[in-house]
Scaffold this motif. Structure first.
Motif, PDB file in Angstrom:
ATOM      1  N   GLY A   1     -18.001  -5.757   0.050  1.00  0.00           N
ATOM      2  CA  GLY A   1     -17.966  -4.490  -0.660  1.00  0.00           C
ATOM      3  C   GLY A   1     -18.684  -3.353   0.031  1.00  0.00           C
ATOM      4  N   LEU A   2     -19.305  -3.619   1.174  1.00  0.00           N
ATOM      5  CA  LEU A   2     -19.968  -2.578   1.950  1.00  0.00           C
ATOM      6  C   LEU A   2     -19.492  -2.680   3.392  1.00  0.00           C
ATOM      7  CD1 LEU A   2     -23.616  -3.020   0.578  1.00  0.00           C
ATOM      8  CD2 LEU A   2     -22.034  -1.156  -0.005  1.00  0.00           C
ATOM      9  N   HIS A   3     -19.373  -1.523   4.076  1.00  0.00           N
ATOM     10  CA  HIS A   3     -18.889  -1.554   5.444  1.00  0.00           C
ATOM     11  C   HIS A   3     -19.639  -0.538   6.309  1.00  0.00           C
ATOM     12  CE1 HIS A   3     -16.302   1.487   3.411  1.00  0.00           C
ATOM     13  NE2 HIS A   3     -16.516   2.166   4.523  1.00  0.00           N
ATOM     14  N   VAL A   4     -19.613  -0.757   7.597  1.00  0.00           N
ATOM     15  CA  VAL A   4     -20.307   0.113   8.546  1.00  0.00           C
ATOM     16  C   VAL A   4     -19.795   1.542   8.407  1.00  0.00           C
ATOM     17  CG1 VAL A   4     -20.687   0.588  10.994  1.00  0.00           C
ATOM     18  CG2 VAL A   4     -20.778  -1.770  10.151  1.00  0.00           C
ATOM     19  N   GLY A   5     -20.718   2.496   8.395  1.00  0.00           N
ATOM     20  CA  GLY A   5     -20.376   3.903   8.279  1.00  0.00           C
ATOM     21  C   GLY A   5     -20.247   4.423   6.868  1.00  0.00           C
ATOM     22  N   GLN A   6     -20.369   3.549   5.869  1.00  0.00           N
ATOM     23  CA  GLN A   6     -20.198   3.942   4.475  1.00  0.00           C
ATOM     24  C   GLN A   6     -21.432   4.695   3.961  1.00  0.00           C
ATOM     25  OE1 GLN A   6     -19.722   0.554   1.899  1.00  0.00           O
ATOM     26  NE2 GLN A   6     -18.669   1.728   0.315  1.00  0.00           N
ATOM     27  N   PRO A   7     -21.269   5.850   3.320  1.00  0.00           N
ATOM     28  CA  PRO A   7     -22.412   6.548   2.729  1.00  0.00           C
ATOM     29  C   PRO A   7     -22.934   5.773   1.513  1.00  0.00           C
ATOM     30  CG  PRO A   7     -20.566   8.044   3.076  1.00  0.00           C
ATOM     31  CD  PRO A   7     -20.026   6.648   3.228  1.00  0.00           C
ATOM     32  N   VAL A   8     -24.216   5.483   1.518  1.00  0.00           N
ATOM     33  CA  VAL A   8     -24.794   4.657   0.463  1.00  0.00           C
ATOM     34  C   VAL A   8     -26.179   5.176   0.076  1.00  0.00           C
ATOM     35  CG1 VAL A   8     -23.561   2.532   1.091  1.00  0.00           C
ATOM     36  CG2 VAL A   8     -25.794   3.043   2.150  1.00  0.00           C
ATOM     37  N   ALA A   9     -26.625   4.757  -1.101  1.00  0.00           N
ATOM     38  CA  ALA A   9     -28.015   4.898  -1.534  1.00  0.00           C
ATOM     39  C   ALA A   9     -28.537   3.502  -1.808  1.00  0.00           C
ATOM     40  CB  ALA A   9     -28.117   5.769  -2.783  1.00  0.00           C
ATOM     41  N   ALA A  10     -29.859   3.323  -1.663  1.00  0.00           N
ATOM     42  CA  ALA A  10     -30.417   1.981  -1.796  1.00  0.00           C
ATOM     43  C   ALA A  10     -31.789   2.012  -2.428  1.00  0.00           C
ATOM     44  CB  ALA A  10     -30.504   1.304  -0.428  1.00  0.00           C
ATOM     45  N   LEU A  11     -32.037   0.990  -3.239  1.00  0.00           N
ATOM     46  CA  LEU A  11     -33.363   0.664  -3.739  1.00  0.00           C
ATOM     47  C   LEU A  11     -34.017  -0.304  -2.754  1.00  0.00           C
ATOM     48  CD1 LEU A  11     -32.153  -0.022  -7.331  1.00  0.00           C
ATOM     49  CD2 LEU A  11     -34.064   1.509  -6.897  1.00  0.00           C
ATOM     50  N   LEU A  12     -35.278  -0.054  -2.439  1.00  0.00           N
ATOM     51  CA  LEU A  12     -36.008  -0.909  -1.499  1.00  0.00           C
ATOM     52  C   LEU A  12     -37.286  -1.396  -2.173  1.00  0.00           C
ATOM     53  CD1 LEU A  12     -35.766   1.361   1.693  1.00  0.00           C
ATOM     54  CD2 LEU A  12     -34.154  -0.417   0.969  1.00  0.00           C
ATOM     55  N   PRO A  13     -37.214  -2.424  -3.027  1.00  0.00           N
ATOM     56  CA  PRO A  13     -38.419  -2.875  -3.737  1.00  0.00           C
ATOM     57  C   PRO A  13     -39.548  -3.303  -2.806  1.00  0.00           C
ATOM     58  CG  PRO A  13     -36.452  -3.826  -4.723  1.00  0.00           C
ATOM     59  CD  PRO A  13     -36.015  -3.166  -3.451  1.00  0.00           C
ATOM     60  N   GLY A  14     -39.211  -3.757  -1.609  1.00  0.00           N
ATOM     61  CA  GLY A  14     -40.227  -4.146  -0.641  1.00  0.00           C
ATOM     62  C   GLY A  14     -40.645  -3.020   0.277  1.00  0.00           C
ATOM     63  N   ALA A  15     -40.151  -1.792   0.019  1.00  0.00           N
ATOM     64  CA  ALA A  15     -40.453  -0.590   0.808  1.00  0.00           C
ATOM     65  C   ALA A  15     -39.787  -0.660   2.186  1.00  0.00           C
ATOM     66  CB  ALA A  15     -41.955  -0.355   0.924  1.00  0.00           C
ATOM     67  N   GLY A  16     -40.182   0.257   3.091  1.00  0.00           N
ATOM     68  CA  GLY A  16     -39.574   0.338   4.411  1.00  0.00           C
ATOM     69  C   GLY A  16     -38.676   1.531   4.617  1.00  0.00           C
ATOM     70  N   GLY A  17     -38.647   2.471   3.663  1.00  0.00           N
ATOM     71  CA  GLY A  17     -37.707   3.580   3.744  1.00  0.00           C
ATOM     72  C   GLY A  17     -38.128   4.736   4.624  1.00  0.00           C
ATOM     73  N   PHE A  18     -39.422   4.838   4.954  1.00  0.00           N
ATOM     74  CA  PHE A  18     -39.875   5.956   5.789  1.00  0.00           C
ATOM     75  C   PHE A  18     -39.652   5.604   7.260  1.00  0.00           C
ATOM     76  CE2 PHE A  18     -43.274   7.610   2.559  1.00  0.00           C
ATOM     77  CZ  PHE A  18     -42.264   7.894   1.655  1.00  0.00           C
ATOM     78  N   ALA A  19     -38.401   5.437   7.606  1.00  0.00           N
ATOM     79  CA  ALA A  19     -38.035   5.009   8.957  1.00  0.00           C
ATOM     80  C   ALA A  19     -36.627   5.479   9.253  1.00  0.00           C
ATOM     81  CB  ALA A  19     -38.107   3.486   9.061  1.00  0.00           C
ATOM     82  N   GLU A  20     -36.278   5.459  10.527  1.00  0.00           N
ATOM     83  CA  GLU A  20     -34.931   5.867  10.902  1.00  0.00           C
ATOM     84  C   GLU A  20     -33.889   4.823  10.545  1.00  0.00           C
ATOM     85  OE1 GLU A  20     -35.711   8.890  14.611  1.00  0.00           O
ATOM     86  OE2 GLU A  20     -35.826   6.734  15.016  1.00  0.00           O
ATOM     87  N   VAL A  21     -34.295   3.576  10.449  1.00  0.00           N
ATOM     88  CA  VAL A  21     -33.401   2.498  10.018  1.00  0.00           C
ATOM     89  C   VAL A  21     -34.145   1.657   8.991  1.00  0.00           C
ATOM     90  CG1 VAL A  21     -32.020   0.509  10.709  1.00  0.00           C
ATOM     91  CG2 VAL A  21     -32.264   2.452  12.263  1.00  0.00           C
ATOM     92  N   ALA A  22     -33.509   1.389   7.850  1.00  0.00           N
ATOM     93  CA  ALA A  22     -34.112   0.585   6.794  1.00  0.00           C
ATOM     94  C   ALA A  22     -33.249  -0.621   6.504  1.00  0.00           C
ATOM     95  CB  ALA A  22     -34.288   1.421   5.528  1.00  0.00           C
ATOM     96  N   THR A  23     -33.893  -1.701   6.096  1.00  0.00           N
ATOM     97  CA  THR A  23     -33.196  -2.918   5.690  1.00  0.00           C
ATOM     98  C   THR A  23     -33.171  -2.995   4.176  1.00  0.00           C
ATOM     99  OG1 THR A  23     -33.972  -4.051   7.683  1.00  0.00           O
ATOM    100  CG2 THR A  23     -33.137  -5.426   5.885  1.00  0.00           C
ATOM    101  N   ALA A  24     -32.020  -3.324   3.600  1.00  0.00           N
ATOM    102  CA  ALA A  24     -31.886  -3.395   2.154  1.00  0.00           C
ATOM    103  C   ALA A  24     -31.118  -4.649   1.755  1.00  0.00           C
ATOM    104  CB  ALA A  24     -31.156  -2.161   1.623  1.00  0.00           C
ATOM    105  N   VAL A  25     -31.510  -5.232   0.635  1.00  0.00           N
ATOM    106  CA  VAL A  25     -30.722  -6.299   0.021  1.00  0.00           C
ATOM    107  C   VAL A  25     -29.408  -5.686  -0.447  1.00  0.00           C
ATOM    108  CG1 VAL A  25     -30.619  -7.956  -1.869  1.00  0.00           C
ATOM    109  CG2 VAL A  25     -32.787  -7.561  -0.673  1.00  0.00           C
ATOM    110  N   ALA A  26     -28.306  -6.273  -0.054  1.00  0.00           N
ATOM    111  CA  ALA A  26     -27.002  -5.662  -0.338  1.00  0.00           C
ATOM    112  C   ALA A  26     -26.764  -5.464  -1.830  1.00  0.00           C
ATOM    113  CB  ALA A  26     -25.895  -6.514   0.269  1.00  0.00           C
ATOM    114  N   ALA A  27     -27.350  -6.332  -2.657  1.00  0.00           N
ATOM    115  CA  ALA A  27     -27.164  -6.212  -4.103  1.00  0.00           C
ATOM    116  C   ALA A  27     -27.779  -4.945  -4.672  1.00  0.00           C
ATOM    117  CB  ALA A  27     -27.755  -7.435  -4.809  1.00  0.00           C
ATOM    118  N   LEU A  28     -28.669  -4.289  -3.895  1.00  0.00           N
ATOM    119  CA  LEU A  28     -29.335  -3.079  -4.373  1.00  0.00           C
ATOM    120  C   LEU A  28     -28.878  -1.844  -3.590  1.00  0.00           C
ATOM    121  CD1 LEU A  28     -32.937  -4.496  -4.913  1.00  0.00           C
ATOM    122  CD2 LEU A  28     -31.117  -4.182  -6.605  1.00  0.00           C
ATOM    123  N   VAL A  29     -27.684  -1.923  -3.036  1.00  0.00           N
ATOM    124  CA  VAL A  29     -27.088  -0.816  -2.289  1.00  0.00           C
ATOM    125  C   VAL A  29     -25.797  -0.408  -2.990  1.00  0.00           C
ATOM    126  CG1 VAL A  29     -26.141  -0.084  -0.065  1.00  0.00           C
ATOM    127  CG2 VAL A  29     -28.073  -1.679  -0.137  1.00  0.00           C
TER     128      VAL A  29
END
Length: 325
Positions: free
Chosen positions: A80-108
Motif C-alpha cells: 500500500g506504499l510505494h517509492v516517491g509517494q507523498p506521506v505523513a508519518a507518526l514516529l513514536p520512537g522519534a527520529g524525525g529531525f533528520a533528512e531521512v526518517a524510518t517509520a513503521v509502515a502501519a503508522l504512515v
C-alpha cells in the motif's frame, strides 16, 4: 544525512546538553518499515524538553515525532506504499529531525491531494493524540461538555477542535495570557478562562477535562468535573511534581481519572494509529479541524525555535523545513 542529535557540549561552566547538527548514516528500512525523505518535521514541546535535558535522553538521540515527505525505500512485507509517494508519518520512537526518517509502515498514511507538505507534518502527533484520547479513554459522547487546559497551544487547540468535530456541545479553554483569550475565541471555544484566575472556572461543570499541564492545573481539573466526568491527563507542560488525587473523592463524586500517552498507546494499538491519522489528515484537509502552522525554520534554527516552545510564547505549531541540500 544530516540530523539534529542530542549532544553534550563542554563549556567553561561545565557540560551543556542541547542539539547539534551532525552527519549520520542514512537508514535503511527493516521488514514492515519504510524510510522517508523528510521535507518537513513538526516540532512539539516534548522535543524541546529532550533538547534541553529536562526530559533526559541518551547522547545521539534524534527528536521528532512527526514528519511529512516522500517514501524513499520500502521494507519487506510492506503493501500500500510505494517509492516517491507523498506521506505523513507518526514516529513514536522519534527520529524525525533528520533528512531521512524510518517509520513503521502501519503508522504512515498518504497525504491528501492538495495538502501542503509542511501542513501535513504538523497534523500527526497532536491531532491524532486528541482524536485517540477523546474516542478511547475519555469516551466522549455527542452533547457533552469539555474543558481544555492550555487550550490554544499546539496540543490543546487540537483537543478543542476535535472535541467539537466529535459532537461536543460546549468546549471551553483555560489559557495563560490575556492575549491568548483572543486566540481562543478565534479557535471557536465557547469561553476561555485565564489560568491566573482559577476561581472563574466553575466546579462540577464538565463531562471531560483535558490536562496537558499538570501541577495545580490537575487539581483544578478534577474539581471542574461533574458526576460521571473524566479527567484525561495528557502531559506535564508545567514540569511540576506528581499530584495526588483522592481515591475517596473518585468514589464519592463518581469521577474518573485516566492517562493517555500516545506513544505507548500506538505501541499497543498501531492499527488505531493509522486509522486516526487518516481521520486527522482528512479533517484538516477538509477544514473541519484547523492546525495553525505559526512558524517554520531550518534545522540550523533549532535553538531559537525550541526556546520559544519552552517559554510558552507560541500558539499553534512549528515545523522544520528539511529537504536535502
Amino acid at each position: 544525512m544530516r540530523a539534529l542529535t542530542v549532544t553534550d557540549t563542554p563549556t567553561t561552566e561545565g557540560t551543556v546538553r542541547g542539539l547539534a547538527l551532525t552527519e549520520r548514516p542514512t537508514p535503511r528500512p527493516a521488514a514492515g518499515e519504510v524510510t522517508i525523505d523528510v521535507e518537513a518535521a513538526g516540532i512539539g514541546l516534548i522535543d524541546a524538553l529532550w533538547a534541553s535535558g529536562a526530559m533526559p535522553q541518551h547522547e545521539g538521540f534524534v527528536p521528532g515525532l512527526e514528519v511529512a515527505g516522500t517514501v524513499r525505500e520500502v521494507g519487506a512485507g510492506v503493501v500500500g506504499l510505494h517509492v516517491g509517494q507523498p506521506v505523513a508519518a507518526l514516529l513514536p520512537g522519534a527520529g524525525g529531525f533528520a533528512e531521512v526518517a524510518t517509520a513503521v509502515a502501519a503508522l504512515v498514511t498518504p497525504v491528501p491531494d492538495g495538502m501542503a507538505t509542511a501542513q501535513a507534518a504538523v497534523v500527526p502527533i497532536n491531532t491524532v493524540t486528541a482524536h485517540l484520547a477523546l474516542t478511547t479513554v475519555a469516551r466522549l459522547a455527542a452533547g457533552e461538555s469539555v474543558l481544555v487546559h492550555a487550550g490554544v497551544g499546539g496540543l490543546g487547540s487540537q483537543f478543542g477542535q476535535v472535541a467539537r468535530a466529535l459532537g461536543a456541545a460546549r468546549v471551553d479553554a483555560v489559557v495563560g495570557t490575556p492575549e491568548k483569550l483572543l486566540v481562543a475565541r478565534d479557535l471557536g471555544y465557547d469561553h476561555a478562562h485565564l489560568r491566573a484566575e482559577p476561581a472563574t472556572v466553575p466546579d462540577g461543570a464538565y463531562d471531560v477535562v483535558v490536562d496537558p499541564v499538570g501541577g495545580d492545573a490537575t487539581a483544578r481539573a478534577f474539581q471542574a468535573l461533574r458526576g460521571g466526568g473524566r479527567l484525561v491527563r495528557v502531559g506535564n507542560a508545567s514540569r511540576a511534581g506528581d499530584v495526588g488525587l483522592s481515591s475517596l473523592a473518585h468514589w464519592l463524586e463518581n469521577k474518573t481519572t485516566a492517562g493517555f500517552n500516545v506513544g505507548a498507546w500506538l505501541g499497543d494499538h498501531p492499527e488505531q494509529g493509522a486509522e486516526s491519522l487518516r481521520w486527522s489528515l482528512g479533517a484538516v484537509a477538509g477544514g473541519t479541524v484547523r492546525v495553525d502552522l505559526t512558524g517554520t525554520g531550518e534545522l540550523a534554527d533549532h535553538a531559537a525555535m525550541l526556546a520559544d516552545l519552552l517559554s510558552g510564547a507560541t500558539t499553534g505549531k512549528l515545523a522544520f523545513l528539511v529537504g536535502r541540500e
